[in-house]
Design a protein around this motif. Structure first.
Motif, PDB file in Angstrom:
ATOM      1  N   ALA A   1       0.838  -1.203   0.000  1.00 36.03           N
ATOM      2  CA  ALA A   1       0.000   0.000   0.000  1.00 36.03           C
ATOM      3  C   ALA A   1       0.874   1.254   0.000  1.00 36.03           C
ATOM      4  O   ALA A   1       0.539   2.251  -0.659  1.00 36.03           O
ATOM      5  CB  ALA A   1      -0.948  -0.012   1.195  1.00 36.03           C
ATOM      6  N   HIS A   2       1.996   1.213   0.711  1.00 35.58           N
ATOM      7  CA  HIS A   2       2.927   2.347   0.669  1.00 35.58           C
ATOM      8  C   HIS A   2       3.505   2.519  -0.735  1.00 35.58           C
ATOM      9  O   HIS A   2       3.651   3.647  -1.220  1.00 35.58           O
ATOM     10  CB  HIS A   2       4.073   2.142   1.667  1.00 35.58           C
ATOM     11  CG  HIS A   2       3.768   2.648   3.031  1.00 35.58           C
ATOM     12  ND1 HIS A   2       3.917   3.955   3.394  1.00 35.58           N
ATOM     13  CD2 HIS A   2       3.299   2.015   4.121  1.00 35.58           C
ATOM     14  CE1 HIS A   2       3.574   4.107   4.648  1.00 35.58           C
ATOM     15  NE2 HIS A   2       3.186   2.937   5.117  1.00 35.58           N
ATOM     16  N   VAL A   3       3.835   1.406  -1.377  1.00 34.09           N
ATOM     17  CA  VAL A   3       4.349   1.460  -2.746  1.00 34.09           C
ATOM     18  C   VAL A   3       3.292   2.089  -3.668  1.00 34.09           C
ATOM     19  O   VAL A   3       3.606   2.958  -4.486  1.00 34.09           O
ATOM     20  CB  VAL A   3       4.750   0.051  -3.236  1.00 34.09           C
ATOM     21  CG1 VAL A   3       5.075   0.051  -4.728  1.00 34.09           C
ATOM     22  CG2 VAL A   3       5.926  -0.479  -2.427  1.00 34.09           C
ATOM     23  N   ALA A   4       2.043   1.665  -3.520  1.00 41.06           N
ATOM     24  CA  ALA A   4       0.952   2.209  -4.340  1.00 41.06           C
ATOM     25  C   ALA A   4       0.743   3.698  -4.069  1.00 41.06           C
ATOM     26  O   ALA A   4       0.491   4.478  -4.993  1.00 41.06           O
ATOM     27  CB  ALA A   4      -0.340   1.433  -4.069  1.00 41.06           C
ATOM     28  N   HIS A   5       0.853   4.095  -2.806  1.00 40.23           N
ATOM     29  CA  HIS A   5       0.688   5.502  -2.433  1.00 40.23           C
ATOM     30  C   HIS A   5       1.733   6.365  -3.149  1.00 40.23           C
ATOM     31  O   HIS A   5       1.398   7.395  -3.746  1.00 40.23           O
ATOM     32  CB  HIS A   5       0.822   5.637  -0.912  1.00 40.23           C
ATOM     33  CG  HIS A   5       0.612   7.015  -0.400  1.00 40.23           C
ATOM     34  ND1 HIS A   5       1.602   7.965  -0.416  1.00 40.23           N
ATOM     35  CD2 HIS A   5      -0.473   7.607   0.153  1.00 40.23           C
ATOM     36  CE1 HIS A   5       1.138   9.085   0.099  1.00 40.23           C
ATOM     37  NE2 HIS A   5      -0.119   8.896   0.457  1.00 40.23           N
ATOM     38  N   ARG A   6       2.967   5.941  -3.085  1.00 45.09           N
ATOM     39  CA  ARG A   6       4.033   6.712  -3.745  1.00 45.09           C
ATOM     40  C   ARG A   6       3.849   6.722  -5.253  1.00 45.09           C
ATOM     41  O   ARG A   6       4.025   7.758  -5.901  1.00 45.09           O
ATOM     42  CB  ARG A   6       5.388   6.120  -3.366  1.00 45.09           C
ATOM     43  CG  ARG A   6       6.554   6.826  -4.025  1.00 45.09           C
ATOM     44  CD  ARG A   6       7.843   6.333  -3.450  1.00 45.09           C
ATOM     45  NE  ARG A   6       8.957   6.639  -4.324  1.00 45.09           N
ATOM     46  CZ  ARG A   6      10.200   6.338  -4.037  1.00 45.09           C
ATOM     47  NH1 ARG A   6      10.495   5.731  -2.910  1.00 45.09           N
ATOM     48  NH2 ARG A   6      11.156   6.632  -4.881  1.00 45.09           N
ATOM     49  N   TYR A   7       3.483   5.567  -5.810  1.00 40.36           N
ATOM     50  CA  TYR A   7       3.292   5.508  -7.258  1.00 40.36           C
ATOM     51  C   TYR A   7       2.164   6.438  -7.702  1.00 40.36           C
ATOM     52  O   TYR A   7       2.275   7.142  -8.694  1.00 40.36           O
ATOM     53  CB  TYR A   7       3.011   4.076  -7.724  1.00 40.36           C
ATOM     54  CG  TYR A   7       2.931   3.996  -9.225  1.00 40.36           C
ATOM     55  CD1 TYR A   7       4.092   4.006  -9.990  1.00 40.36           C
ATOM     56  CD2 TYR A   7       1.709   3.956  -9.867  1.00 40.36           C
ATOM     57  CE1 TYR A   7       4.034   3.965 -11.365  1.00 40.36           C
ATOM     58  CE2 TYR A   7       1.641   3.919 -11.251  1.00 40.36           C
ATOM     59  CZ  TYR A   7       2.793   3.928 -11.997  1.00 40.36           C
ATOM     60  OH  TYR A   7       2.738   3.908 -13.362  1.00 40.36           O
TER      61      TYR A   7
END
Length: 137
Positions: A63-69
């Protein structure tokens, strides 16, 4: 530069609903897995507990990866790799004592934190300097 109204609204919708939900779900799953793991650290984990602990933390990181993306269109490869490693450890986690599984999770997260501390040290320092300059004016 801040995005225009509609784009900003869509970004807020995506981040604070669609992406925030798996982040919270990952926290809840990880908490369930940790509670069950700490209940009897000498036994092996069952599949549900192993998935809850490892999968919950992996979901949180993804979810953190998706947030940054979604916001800056880059991928945090450290967190992505850590999430994949945690998921790959699930079959091993049901074969070893729960405390050892917890140790593997802790080690993976320590490595992640160490890598990010080194990798983003310059970014943090630049942000601190910018804030100090703003406060000084």
């Amino acid at each position: 530069r801040l995005p225009a109204g509609r784009e900003r609204n869509e970004r807020a919708r995506d981040v604070y609903s669609y992406i925030h939900f798996p982040m919270v779900a990952g926290i809840v799953l990880a908490a369930l897995g940790l509670k069950k793991t700490l209940g009897d650290v000498g036994k092996e984990l069952d599949e549900v507990t192993a998935f809850a602990m490892l999968g919950g933390i992996a979901l949180y990181l993804l979810a953190h990866v998706a947030h940054r993306y979604r916001n800056v269109h880059t991928v945090n490869t450290h967190r992505l790799v850590c999430a994949v490693v945690l998921l790959a450890l699930a079959p091993l986690a049901v074969e070893i004592p729960a405390l050892a599984s917890l140790g593997l999770v802790a080690a993976a997260l320590w490595v992640l934190i160490g890598l990010e501390a080194v990798r983003f040290a310059g970014s943090r320092e630049r942000a601190r300097q910018a804030l100090a300059e703003e406060a000084g004016h």
